[in-house]
Design a protein around this motif. Structure first.
Motif, mmCIF file in Angstrom:
data_model
loop_
_atom_site.group_PDB
_atom_site.id
_atom_site.type_symbol
_atom_site.label_atom_id
_atom_site.label_comp_id
_atom_site.label_asym_id
_atom_site.label_seq_id
_atom_site.Cartn_x
_atom_site.Cartn_y
_atom_site.Cartn_z
ATOM 1 N N SER A 172 10.128 2.307 -2.038
ATOM 2 C CA SER A 172 10.955 2.064 -3.221
ATOM 3 C C SER A 172 11.919 3.224 -3.470
ATOM 4 C CB SER A 172 10.082 1.813 -4.453
ATOM 5 O OG SER A 172 9.293 2.944 -4.760
ATOM 6 N N VAL A 173 11.446 4.467 -3.306
ATOM 7 C CA VAL A 173 12.329 5.624 -3.449
ATOM 8 C C VAL A 173 13.386 5.612 -2.345
ATOM 9 C CG1 VAL A 173 12.443 8.137 -3.298
ATOM 10 C CG2 VAL A 173 10.665 7.061 -4.669
ATOM 11 N N ALA A 174 12.969 5.336 -1.113
ATOM 12 C CA ALA A 174 13.911 5.302 0.009
ATOM 13 C C ALA A 174 14.985 4.242 -0.210
ATOM 14 C CB ALA A 174 13.159 5.037 1.312
ATOM 15 N N LEU A 175 14.595 3.077 -0.707
ATOM 16 C CA LEU A 175 15.576 2.025 -0.986
ATOM 17 C C LEU A 175 16.567 2.459 -2.055
ATOM 18 C CD1 LEU A 175 13.414 -1.235 -0.879
ATOM 19 C CD2 LEU A 175 15.388 -0.715 0.565
ATOM 20 N N ASP A 176 16.086 3.156 -3.080
ATOM 21 C CA ASP A 176 16.994 3.639 -4.116
ATOM 22 C C ASP A 176 18.017 4.615 -3.539
ATOM 23 O OD1 ASP A 176 15.816 2.124 -6.065
ATOM 24 O OD2 ASP A 176 14.655 3.752 -6.964
ATOM 25 N N ALA A 185 27.784 22.953 -10.218
ATOM 26 C CA ALA A 185 26.901 24.032 -10.647
ATOM 27 C C ALA A 185 25.457 23.810 -10.216
ATOM 28 C CB ALA A 185 26.959 24.184 -12.169
ATOM 29 N N LEU A 186 25.162 22.661 -9.604
ATOM 30 C CA LEU A 186 23.805 22.330 -9.206
ATOM 31 C C LEU A 186 23.635 22.442 -7.697
ATOM 32 C CD1 LEU A 186 23.096 19.160 -11.399
ATOM 33 C CD2 LEU A 186 22.690 21.552 -11.967
ATOM 34 N N ALA A 187 22.453 22.879 -7.294
ATOM 35 C CA ALA A 187 22.117 22.898 -5.872
ATOM 36 C C ALA A 187 21.868 21.473 -5.390
ATOM 37 C CB ALA A 187 20.861 23.752 -5.648
ATOM 38 N N ASP A 188 21.903 21.276 -4.066
ATOM 39 C CA ASP A 188 21.673 19.938 -3.517
ATOM 40 C C ASP A 188 20.320 19.379 -3.943
ATOM 41 O OD1 ASP A 188 24.114 19.954 -2.299
ATOM 42 O OD2 ASP A 188 23.367 20.023 -0.246
ATOM 43 N N TYR A 189 19.282 20.227 -3.942
ATOM 44 C CA TYR A 189 17.966 19.703 -4.299
ATOM 45 C C TYR A 189 17.916 19.270 -5.755
ATOM 46 C CZ TYR A 189 16.366 23.895 -6.842
ATOM 47 O OH TYR A 189 16.214 24.913 -7.758
ATOM 48 N N GLU A 190 18.731 19.903 -6.602
ATOM 49 C CA GLU A 190 18.755 19.516 -8.013
ATOM 50 C C GLU A 190 19.457 18.171 -8.208
ATOM 51 O OE1 GLU A 190 18.693 23.699 -10.455
ATOM 52 O OE2 GLU A 190 20.521 23.250 -9.324
ATOM 53 N N LEU A 191 20.519 17.934 -7.445
ATOM 54 C CA LEU A 191 21.154 16.614 -7.498
ATOM 55 C C LEU A 191 20.192 15.536 -6.999
ATOM 56 C CD1 LEU A 191 24.803 17.319 -6.276
ATOM 57 C CD2 LEU A 191 24.083 16.599 -8.555
ATOM 58 N N LEU A 192 19.434 15.860 -5.956
ATOM 59 C CA LEU A 192 18.434 14.910 -5.474
ATOM 60 C C LEU A 192 17.362 14.664 -6.524
ATOM 61 C CD1 LEU A 192 17.605 15.547 -1.707
ATOM 62 C CD2 LEU A 192 18.289 13.405 -2.793
ATOM 63 N N GLU A 193 16.967 15.710 -7.214
ATOM 64 C CA GLU A 193 16.010 15.528 -8.308
ATOM 65 C C GLU A 193 16.549 14.536 -9.340
ATOM 66 O OE1 GLU A 193 13.477 18.759 -10.015
ATOM 67 O OE2 GLU A 193 14.997 20.010 -9.025
ATOM 68 N N LEU A 194 17.806 14.700 -9.708
ATOM 69 C CA LEU A 194 18.404 13.788 -10.688
ATOM 70 C C LEU A 194 18.338 12.344 -10.203
ATOM 71 C CD1 LEU A 194 21.509 15.872 -11.824
ATOM 72 C CD2 LEU A 194 19.579 15.215 -13.258
ATOM 73 N N LEU A 195 18.596 12.135 -8.919
ATOM 74 C CA LEU A 195 18.494 10.787 -8.363
ATOM 75 C C LEU A 195 17.055 10.281 -8.399
ATOM 76 C CD1 LEU A 195 20.831 10.981 -5.231
ATOM 77 C CD2 LEU A 195 21.325 9.938 -7.438
ATOM 78 N N LEU A 196 16.118 11.155 -8.048
ATOM 79 C CA LEU A 196 14.708 10.751 -7.998
ATOM 80 C C LEU A 196 14.132 10.495 -9.381
ATOM 81 C CD1 LEU A 196 13.385 13.160 -5.215
ATOM 82 C CD2 LEU A 196 13.886 10.725 -5.007
ATOM 83 N N PHE A 197 14.722 11.099 -10.421
ATOM 84 C CA PHE A 197 14.253 10.815 -11.779
ATOM 85 C C PHE A 197 14.262 9.317 -12.048
ATOM 86 C CE2 PHE A 197 15.834 15.117 -13.687
ATOM 87 C CZ PHE A 197 14.816 15.783 -13.027
ATOM 88 N N ARG A 198 15.268 8.624 -11.528
ATOM 89 C CA ARG A 198 15.401 7.190 -11.775
ATOM 90 C C ARG A 198 14.349 6.386 -11.012
ATOM 91 N NH1 ARG A 198 18.204 7.005 -16.350
ATOM 92 N NH2 ARG A 198 20.043 8.332 -16.244
ATOM 93 N N LEU A 254 13.272 8.044 6.068
ATOM 94 C CA LEU A 254 13.092 8.505 4.688
ATOM 95 C C LEU A 254 11.653 8.285 4.235
ATOM 96 C CD1 LEU A 254 16.366 7.151 3.017
ATOM 97 C CD2 LEU A 254 15.776 9.557 3.355
ATOM 98 N N CYS A 255 11.095 7.143 4.613
ATOM 99 C CA CYS A 255 9.736 6.805 4.195
ATOM 100 C C CYS A 255 8.690 7.738 4.801
ATOM 101 C CB CYS A 255 9.409 5.357 4.568
ATOM 102 S SG CYS A 255 10.306 4.121 3.601
ATOM 103 N N ASP A 314 0.834 -1.200 0.000
ATOM 104 C CA ASP A 314 0.000 0.000 0.000
ATOM 105 C C ASP A 314 0.868 1.249 0.000
ATOM 106 O OD1 ASP A 314 -2.222 -1.576 0.027
ATOM 107 O OD2 ASP A 314 -2.540 -1.452 2.203
ATOM 108 N N ARG A 315 2.005 1.159 0.718
ATOM 109 C CA ARG A 315 2.895 2.328 0.802
ATOM 110 C C ARG A 315 3.448 2.679 -0.569
ATOM 111 N NH1 ARG A 315 3.939 6.958 3.588
ATOM 112 N NH2 ARG A 315 6.115 7.543 3.294
#
Length: 251
Positions: free
Chosen positions: A104-108, A50-63, A95-96, A4-5
């Motif tokens: 699934s995102v937290a595991l990644d 050249a990227l902010a921390d949140y932008e690097l996190l975005e790149l990770l979350l894209f996957r 994280l969850c 469900d999560r």
């Protein structure tokens, strides 16, 4: 089997990127259309600095999230934990708890953290540790700085001061761990180690050695000395820094 999560997590991202029913037939594109490719291109052209921390996190979350706007989740993670390093070091269950970050995102994210630790460990494997001291510190910080309980870790070295083994001897509480000098001696002899580097973390974040840390270190030094095994240093790791007992002239 989908939990469900995980279903809630997908729904969060899909809902955030799904046009309202009345506009579903409209040609209007979501505000983040093209954002992913632009961000990837910025990374390719200018690099991570050249990227902010949140932008690097975005790149990770894209996957982890095939479509939809991941910026809110990236910013929520940083707001909760404080920095990119602390996000990657955060426990899975915490994280969850962040809105839009299911299991699934937290595991990644934890996989990325594990890969980072492995890469840093490989930097010191087979190298003369004392001449690669910054790499040792980087590895210890990545492995221990954000643990919720104290860990006592030992780097066993051979006569050339290259790494033989890296082992966690004991995991304690939020503010206390035990080291067993006889166990350290037994293990060092079994590995034919001639020196060790001790390391443990302070979950409070302050790496200042306590009186108990100092006394424990002196006991270990005395226990290993008759066997000709040197204690090169005892490193205490905090969230924002470290302390070297050798540098502080405590050993």
């Amino acid at each position: 089997m989908t939990s469900d999560r995980d279903a809630d997590e997908r729904d969060f991202f899909l809902d955030s990127g799904r046009p309202a029913p009345a506009r579903r037939a409209s040609a209007t594109k979501p505000h983040y259309a093209g954002h992913r490719e632009r961000l990837r291109e910025r990374f390719a052209q200018t690099g991570a600095d050249a990227l902010a921390d949140y932008e690097l996190l975005e790149l990770l979350l894209f996957r982890s999230v095939p479509r939809a706007d991941t910026k809110p989740a990236a910013k929520a993670l940083l707001a909760r934990f404080g920095s990119l390093a602390e996000v990657l070091g955060a426990p899975l269950d915490l994280l969850c708890e962040v809105n839009g970050v299911g299991r699934s995102v937290a595991l990644d994210l934890k996989i990325v953290a594990a890969a980072t630790q492995r890469a840093l460990k490989n930097e010191i494997r087979g190298r003369e540790v004392l001449s690669s001291w910054q790499q040792v510190l980087d590895y210890c910080k990545a492995a221990m700085a954000f643990e919720e309980r104290e860990q006592f870790r030992i780097l066993f070295l051979d006569k050339k001061n290259t790494l033989i083994a890296d082992e966690v001897q004991h995991i304690g509480t939020v503010d206390h761990t035990m080291a067993y000098p006889r166990e350290i001696l037994r293990r060092a002899l079994a590995l034919s180690a001639t020196a060790v580097v001790l390391a443990h973390n302070h979950p409070s974040g302050d790496p200042t050695p306590s009186r108990a840390d100092i006394d424990m270190t002196k006991t270990i030094v005395e226990a290993l000395k008759p066997a000709g095994i040197a204690v090169h240093d005892h490193i205490i790791i905090g969230k924002k820094g470290f302390a070297s007992m050798k540098g502080l002239l405590l050993i």
